[in-house]
Design a protein around this motif. Structure first.
Motif, PDB file in Angstrom:
ATOM      1  N   PRO A 165       0.655  -1.355   0.033  1.00 22.27           N
ATOM      2  CA  PRO A 165       0.054  -0.104  -0.102  1.00 22.27           C
ATOM      3  C   PRO A 165       0.798   1.151   0.063  1.00 22.27           C
ATOM      4  N   ALA A 166       1.983   1.312   0.812  1.00 24.41           N
ATOM      5  CA  ALA A 166       2.889   2.416   0.893  1.00 24.41           C
ATOM      6  C   ALA A 166       3.523   2.740  -0.400  1.00 24.41           C
ATOM      7  N   MET A 167       3.808   1.711  -1.129  1.00 22.86           N
ATOM      8  CA  MET A 167       4.620   1.757  -2.268  1.00 22.86           C
ATOM      9  C   MET A 167       3.554   2.143  -3.621  1.00 22.86           C
ATOM     10  N   LEU A 168       2.449   1.780  -3.526  1.00 19.45           N
ATOM     11  CA  LEU A 168       1.448   2.121  -4.339  1.00 19.45           C
ATOM     12  C   LEU A 168       1.077   3.591  -4.333  1.00 19.45           C
ATOM     13  N   ASN A 169       1.334   3.990  -2.904  1.00 17.18           N
ATOM     14  CA  ASN A 169       0.881   5.457  -2.984  1.00 17.18           C
ATOM     15  C   ASN A 169       2.146   6.256  -3.387  1.00 17.18           C
ATOM     16  N   SER A 170       3.285   5.709  -3.343  1.00 16.17           N
ATOM     17  CA  SER A 170       4.483   6.284  -3.919  1.00 16.17           C
ATOM     18  C   SER A 170       4.341   6.391  -5.439  1.00 16.17           C
ATOM     19  N   VAL A 171       3.931   5.356  -5.913  1.00 12.46           N
ATOM     20  CA  VAL A 171       3.730   5.197  -7.489  1.00 12.46           C
ATOM     21  C   VAL A 171       2.586   6.381  -7.715  1.00 12.46           C
ATOM     22  N   ALA A 172       1.464   6.326  -7.144  1.00 10.90           N
ATOM     23  CA  ALA A 172       0.581   7.643  -7.527  1.00 10.90           C
ATOM     24  C   ALA A 172       1.101   9.027  -7.585  1.00 10.90           C
ATOM     25  N   GLU A 173       1.915   9.225  -6.359  1.00  6.99           N
ATOM     26  CA  GLU A 173       2.640  10.664  -5.995  1.00  6.99           C
ATOM     27  C   GLU A 173       3.412  10.913  -7.125  1.00  6.99           C
ATOM     28  N   PHE A 174       4.293   9.844  -7.771  1.00  4.73           N
ATOM     29  CA  PHE A 174       5.299   9.974  -8.640  1.00  4.73           C
ATOM     30  C   PHE A 174       4.615  10.335 -10.013  1.00  4.73           C
ATOM     31  N   PHE A 175       3.768   9.434 -10.234  1.00  2.32           N
ATOM     32  CA  PHE A 175       2.990   9.671 -11.534  1.00  2.32           C
ATOM     33  C   PHE A 175       2.114  10.981 -11.576  1.00  2.32           C
ATOM     34  N   GLU A 176       1.385  11.374 -10.792  1.00  4.51           N
ATOM     35  CA  GLU A 176       0.803  12.675 -10.425  1.00  4.51           C
ATOM     36  C   GLU A 176       1.562  13.802 -10.836  1.00  4.51           C
ATOM     37  N   GLU A 177       2.765  13.790 -10.169  1.00  2.00           N
ATOM     38  CA  GLU A 177       3.932  14.640 -10.347  1.00  2.00           C
ATOM     39  C   GLU A 177       4.363  15.003 -11.883  1.00  2.00           C
ATOM     40  N   ASP A 178       4.406  13.544 -12.232  1.00  2.00           N
ATOM     41  CA  ASP A 178       5.010  13.636 -13.759  1.00  2.00           C
ATOM     42  C   ASP A 178       3.899  14.043 -14.898  1.00  2.00           C
ATOM     43  N   VAL A 179       2.470  13.746 -14.474  1.00  2.00           N
ATOM     44  CA  VAL A 179       1.572  14.147 -15.249  1.00  2.00           C
ATOM     45  C   VAL A 179       1.556  15.714 -15.461  1.00  2.00           C
ATOM     46  N   ALA A 180       1.380  16.333 -13.973  1.00  2.00           N
ATOM     47  CA  ALA A 180       1.358  17.799 -13.870  1.00  2.00           C
ATOM     48  C   ALA A 180       2.325  18.571 -14.654  1.00  2.00           C
ATOM     49  N   THR A 181       3.544  17.941 -14.518  1.00  5.60           N
ATOM     50  CA  THR A 181       4.857  18.530 -15.242  1.00  5.60           C
ATOM     51  C   THR A 181       4.737  18.488 -16.841  1.00  5.60           C
ATOM     52  N   ALA A 182       4.477  17.243 -17.310  1.00  2.00           N
ATOM     53  CA  ALA A 182       4.526  16.904 -18.759  1.00  2.00           C
ATOM     54  C   ALA A 182       3.162  17.737 -19.269  1.00  2.00           C
ATOM     55  N   LEU A 183       2.180  17.767 -18.592  1.00  2.00           N
ATOM     56  CA  LEU A 183       0.715  18.476 -19.069  1.00  2.00           C
ATOM     57  C   LEU A 183       1.226  20.010 -19.346  1.00  2.00           C
ATOM     58  N   SER A 184       1.962  20.571 -18.254  1.00  2.00           N
ATOM     59  CA  SER A 184       2.387  22.001 -18.156  1.00  2.00           C
ATOM     60  C   SER A 184       2.975  22.312 -19.602  1.00  2.00           C
ATOM     61  N   ALA A 185       4.397  21.399 -19.853  1.00  2.00           N
ATOM     62  CA  ALA A 185       4.952  21.476 -20.767  1.00  2.00           C
ATOM     63  C   ALA A 185       4.717  21.544 -22.131  1.00  2.00           C
ATOM     64  N   ALA A 186       3.590  20.357 -22.033  1.00  2.00           N
ATOM     65  CA  ALA A 186       2.734  20.394 -23.410  1.00  2.00           C
ATOM     66  C   ALA A 186       1.929  21.624 -23.896  1.00  2.00           C
ATOM     67  N   LEU A 187       1.209  21.955 -23.017  1.00  2.00           N
ATOM     68  CA  LEU A 187       0.409  23.181 -22.749  1.00  2.00           C
ATOM     69  C   LEU A 187       1.256  24.538 -23.365  1.00  2.00           C
ATOM     70  N   SER A 188       2.223  24.751 -22.782  1.00  2.00           N
ATOM     71  CA  SER A 188       3.204  25.879 -23.107  1.00  2.00           C
ATOM     72  C   SER A 188       3.746  25.787 -24.403  1.00  2.00           C
ATOM     73  N   LEU A 189       3.692  24.573 -24.891  1.00  2.00           N
ATOM     74  CA  LEU A 189       4.095  24.650 -26.562  1.00  2.00           C
ATOM     75  C   LEU A 189       3.110  24.853 -27.246  1.00  2.00           C
ATOM     76  N   ILE A 190       1.863  24.341 -26.902  1.00  2.00           N
ATOM     77  CA  ILE A 190       0.439  24.356 -27.559  1.00  2.00           C
ATOM     78  C   ILE A 190      -0.040  25.964 -27.855  1.00  2.00           C
ATOM     79  N   GLU A 191       0.061  26.490 -26.685  1.00  2.00           N
ATOM     80  CA  GLU A 191      -0.465  27.898 -26.806  1.00  2.00           C
ATOM     81  C   GLU A 191       0.302  29.056 -27.872  1.00  2.00           C
ATOM     82  N   PRO A 192       1.928  29.110 -27.983  1.00  2.00           N
ATOM     83  CA  PRO A 192       2.537  29.665 -28.875  1.00  2.00           C
ATOM     84  C   PRO A 192       1.962  29.049 -30.321  1.00  2.00           C
TER      85      PRO A 192
END
Length: 397
Positions: free
Chosen positions: A341-368
């Motif tokens: 359970p603790a490691m699954l929480n770590s997986v969730a936290e890691f991928f949530e952070e990865d999703v937020a970063t990747a989405l911000s980067a993708a949107l910063s390219l799409i807007e211009p």
């Protein structure tokens, strides 16, 4: 005797839904659990109308759960707490559902069975309540669910907030283009028709397209609305959900972001259920049905068969070739250390952070990119419209 619709799976993982007669929903559930089935839900046939209504909104449902937990911690009975909270709800739809739950609890049904029968609530919520009732620790289990719901809602709001600007920008650009092609360009077409002079090829094509847009724009918008409605109707079918999800995962850049988001949601859901005391197989089944992605859900359900045979979670999921390698490696470490359970929480936290970063980067390219496309189109329109005027000016000189 009343009739109930029971949804369950056998030891091979096959899911079936059938109608059975029993005195109460609890009696029917117990009968099939003793026979070796895993029961997902038991609903009275008379409440089918509730199932066709919309689902409860997550934000008011989170507030309800927080208030409900506070009341039962203060020593109020479950029935009295439900009745009190039902009266205080501003949303009539939500209030009716809570009242229906209270009414079923009043007749002797358990809390989890009542929420399940009324319907419209998250599957994970009813499963969590069932685990709390079986373990005799409803308050602690409900606290974990509230924590999970709060984190999930916060992350979802963050994603929605990051999408607002690009969506508004696209809507404004589309509105501008429609205005240009249906109002501005036809005005120039009338002007040039009156002048009767020969026009450059690019201007002729642009004016022709503007006239066509002005004539057929309403039909075009109606066709887009009908197409959108058709896609929506197709997306709520099992086959449609699978195909749309498969296409979404294959999208460049955003496909990987969507996959990681769903893996994060599945991992956090599974972690919460396991921490609440639910058996592994039941937790995996519930977590699989709590996520949107059909591809990942079917992969989890497929891996349950090998989990039943004694294989580990990571090995079973690796066979499906759907989950990212990093998530499987982290889960494998959790299995070796006895801290899944603790490691699954770590997986969730890691991928949530990865999703937020990747989405911000993708949107910063799409807007211009959107702005550049808009600029190119506007420049093309201006050159095409004013080129004949420049040509006439040069001829006059």
């Amino acid at each position: 005797m009343a009739e109930f619709v029971i949804k369950m799976s056998d030891e091979r993982g096959r899911v079936v839904e059938q109608t059975e007669s029993a005195a109460t929903a609890e009696e029917l559930r117990g009968r099939f659990v003793q026979a070796g089935y895993h029961v997902f839900s038991v609903k009275a046939r008379g409440v089918a109308g509730f199932r066709r209504q919309r689902k409860v909104k997550l934000e008011p449902f989170l507030i309800f759960n927080q208030q409900f937990l506070t009341l039962i911690k203060a020593g109020l009975p479950i029935l009295g707490s439900l009745e009190m909270l039902a009266k205080n709800q501003k949303d009539a739809h939500f209030a009716n559902r809570i009242s229906a739950v209270a009414g079923r609890v009043k007749t002797g049904e358990s809390l989890s069975t009542a929420f399940e029968a009324v319907g419209g609530f998250p599957l994970m919520h009813t499963t969590t309540l069932l685990a709390g009732e079986r373990s005799g620790n409803l308050q602690e289990v409900l606290e974990r669910y509230i924590t999970f719901q709060r984190i999930s809602l916060t992350f979802r709001k963050k994603l929605v907030a990051s999408l607002i600007y690009p969506v508004v920008l696209m809507v404004l650009v589309t509105a501008l283009m429609i205005f240009m092609f249906t109002v501005v360009i036809p005005q120039f077409a009338q002007l040039y028709d009156q002048m009767g002079s020969k026009l450059p090829t690019m201007t002729v094509y642009l004016l022709g397209f503007g006239k066509w847009m002005q004539k057929y724009i309403l039909y075009l918008l109606a066709a887009i609305v009908l197409l959108g409605y058709g896609l929506y109707r197709y997306s709520i079918t099992d086959k449609g959900r699978e195909r749309i999800d498969a296409a979404r995962i294959r999208l460049p850049i955003f496909g990987k972001i969507w996959l990681k988001y769903q893996v994060a949601l599945f991992s956090r859901t599974l972690s919460t259920l396991l921490t609440g005391g639910l058996p592994l197989v039941q937790s995996m089944e519930t977590a699989a049905r709590s996520i949107t992605s059909r591809k990942i859900a079917l992969a989890v359900l497929e891996s349950i068969t090998t989990v039943r045979e004694g294989k580990g979670i990571s090995d079973s999921m690796r066979q499906t070739k759907v989950f990212p390698d990093l998530s499987l490696e982290m889960i494998a470490v959790g299995e070796q250390t006895g801290a899944v359970p603790a490691m699954l929480n770590s997986v969730a936290e890691f991928f949530e952070e990865d999703v937020a970063t990747a989405l911000s980067a993708a949107l910063s390219l799409i807007e211009p990119f959107i702005l550049i496309i808009m600029g190119v189109v506007v420049v093309f329109i201006l050159i095409s419209l004013y080129l004949p005027i420049f040509s006439l000016g040069q001829m006059g000189n």
